[in-house]
Write an enzyme that holds these catalytic residues in place. Structure first.
Site, PDB file in Angstrom:
ATOM      1  N   GLY B  45     -38.700  13.587 -36.744  1.00  0.00           N
ATOM      2  CA  GLY B  45     -38.879  14.963 -36.306  1.00  0.00           C
ATOM      3  C   GLY B  45     -40.126  15.562 -36.909  1.00  0.00           C
ATOM      4  N   GLN B  50     -46.239  21.971 -39.390  1.00  0.00           N
ATOM      5  CA  GLN B  50     -46.669  20.782 -40.129  1.00  0.00           C
ATOM      6  C   GLN B  50     -47.988  20.220 -39.629  1.00  0.00           C
ATOM      7  OE1 GLN B  50     -42.636  18.732 -39.788  1.00  0.00           O
ATOM      8  NE2 GLN B  50     -43.282  18.083 -41.821  1.00  0.00           N
ATOM      9  N   CYS B  96     -39.411  14.723 -46.511  1.00  0.00           N
ATOM     10  CA  CYS B  96     -40.261  15.522 -45.636  1.00  0.00           C
ATOM     11  C   CYS B  96     -41.685  15.004 -45.740  1.00  0.00           C
ATOM     12  CB  CYS B  96     -40.195  16.992 -46.048  1.00  0.00           C
ATOM     13  SG  CYS B  96     -41.200  18.071 -45.039  1.00  0.00           S
ATOM     14  N   LEU B  97     -42.337  14.828 -44.597  1.00  0.00           N
ATOM     15  CA  LEU B  97     -43.716  14.331 -44.611  1.00  0.00           C
ATOM     16  C   LEU B  97     -44.642  15.271 -45.365  1.00  0.00           C
ATOM     17  CD1 LEU B  97     -43.982  13.185 -40.922  1.00  0.00           C
ATOM     18  CD2 LEU B  97     -44.088  11.690 -42.913  1.00  0.00           C
ATOM     19  N   HIS B 133     -33.428  20.770 -40.224  1.00  0.00           N
ATOM     20  CA  HIS B 133     -34.596  20.591 -41.098  1.00  0.00           C
ATOM     21  C   HIS B 133     -35.870  21.064 -40.386  1.00  0.00           C
ATOM     22  CE1 HIS B 133     -37.015  18.142 -44.118  1.00  0.00           C
ATOM     23  NE2 HIS B 133     -37.901  18.367 -43.164  1.00  0.00           N
ATOM     24  N   GLU B 134     -36.039  20.663 -39.111  1.00  0.00           N
ATOM     25  CA  GLU B 134     -37.252  21.046 -38.373  1.00  0.00           C
ATOM     26  C   GLU B 134     -37.284  22.546 -38.098  1.00  0.00           C
ATOM     27  OE1 GLU B 134     -39.474  18.962 -38.455  1.00  0.00           O
ATOM     28  OE2 GLU B 134     -38.234  17.212 -38.856  1.00  0.00           O
ATOM     29  N   HIS B 137     -38.625  24.584 -40.828  1.00  0.00           N
ATOM     30  CA  HIS B 137     -40.089  24.626 -40.893  1.00  0.00           C
ATOM     31  C   HIS B 137     -40.648  25.825 -40.118  1.00  0.00           C
ATOM     32  CE1 HIS B 137     -41.350  21.095 -43.093  1.00  0.00           C
ATOM     33  NE2 HIS B 137     -40.565  20.300 -42.400  1.00  0.00           N
TER      34      HIS B 137
END
Lengths: 177, 162
Positions: B45, B50, B96-97, B133-134, B137
């Site tokens: 995702g 991001q 998380c990236l 989670h997304e 963001h």
């Protein structure tokens, strides 16, 4: 029965706990609770010890003299505590702080708490990320008691903005069961 | 359509609340998110902030992930998504990236209902966790904002393969 808080710090090596425990068991002392950890190659131990009546602080210290010498401890302290003095105020909120690592983060946040008269019951930090962009993470458990959570939240937000870190305060989750 | 760089914390854009996304802009951002997500292998995702886009767009795709393969809504493009219903609580490990070195145990709802520009659907389990989670963001919330204990719940990632 006497109650003492015993703290010791020294360069980490095998046998530290054993040597301290040997000294204590020699006078019939009971280790009721303990915290031990290693940081930067240094070992720190805090013990809550109960002793038979005839031993005072000096006697406990004397009992640990051998350990102190053999282990080359950098510090050893013995302080008398009242029975049940372990009862620290119950933490009711957790504060998460994170941001690019730089000097002053811990001070900025804790100074604000101190000024508000709020006690920290637990504080942990972690450094992550690579050397070029280190990330500092700190989590504190605090006992707000009667203090106003919304007011503290606002104060912490101002401090966070000035220190360029993220701050998040939440009630500590009470587990059902 | 292009693969974009993923921003790393402390980039301030990761902490902003994103405004609603509009028509052609949303499409362009969604396409870039999908390309970027696909280029990152294990990534399940990605959200617009991001890649430096201030817009409420996120993509989620758990179809290839062992934990999501048997229960998912396919390849999701979420424009202006809102969670309208959530139930259950479950703790699971997240990374998380944008914070590559850490993973943490995060508490999320087990079942959610999502409404977005393209319709609505229900999601459970691993996919529901990814969506939550997304969507965080889009509000400038990172998983570190949701952990309960640094000692018990935050871990250094053992290996990081982008």
């Amino acid at each position: 029965m006497g109650h003492f808080s015993v703290s010791a710090i020294g360069r980490d090596r095998p046998g530290i706990v054993a040597a301290i425990a040997a000294g204590l068991v020699g006078i019939g002392a009971n280790i009721e609770d303990s915290r031990m950890t290693i940081l930067g190659g240094h070992f720190a131990v805090m013990l809550l010890v109960s002793t038979p009546d005839e031993y005072d602080g000096a006697a406990v210290e004397a009992a640990l003299a051998d350990a102190r010498e053999v282990l080359e401890l950098e510090a050893l302290t013995v302080s008398e505590v009242g029975a049940g003095a372990d009862a620290r105020p119950a933490a009711d909120h957790v504060i998460t702080v994170y941001g690019s690592d730089h000097p002053g983060i811990v001070h900025a946040i804790t100074a604000e708490l101190a000024e508000a008269g709020i006690g920290i019951t637990d504080l942990q930090t972690r450094l992550a990320g690579d050397r070029s962009s280190p990330l500092y993470v700190m989590m504190l458990e605090v006992a707000l008691g009667d203090a106003d959570a919304a007011d503290l939240d606002e104060r912490l937000s101002r401090v966070a903005e000035a220190a360029v870190v993220e701050v998040e305060m939440r009630p500590l989750e009470a587990e059902a069961l | 359509m292009s693969v974009r760089d993923v921003l790393l914390y402390p980039d301030r854009r990761l902490k902003e609340v994103a405004p609603p996304a509009q028509g052609p802009d949303a499409e362009r951002i969604a396409a870039d998110l999908l390309d970027t997500m696909d280029s990152l292998g294990h990534c399940v995702g990605l959200a617009a902030p991001q890649i430096g886009e201030a817009a409420r767009v996120a993509v989620v795709d758990v179809t290839e992930h062992p934990r999501g393969a048997d229960r998912n809504n396919g390849r999701l493009v979420l424009v202006n998504p809102v969670i309208v219903f959530a139930s259950g609580k479950d703790v699971g490990r997240e990374g998380c990236l944008s914070i590559p070195d850490l993973t943490a145990n995060v508490r999320r709802a087990k079942r959610i209902r999502v409404e977005h520009a393209g319709g609505g659907f229900e999601s459970r389990g691993f996919e529901a966790r990814c969506i939550q989670h997304e969507l965080d963001h889009l509000d400038g919330v990172l998983f570190l904002d949701r952990v309960a204990s640094l000692v018990d719940d935050v871990f250094r990632r053992r290996t990081y393969s982008p």
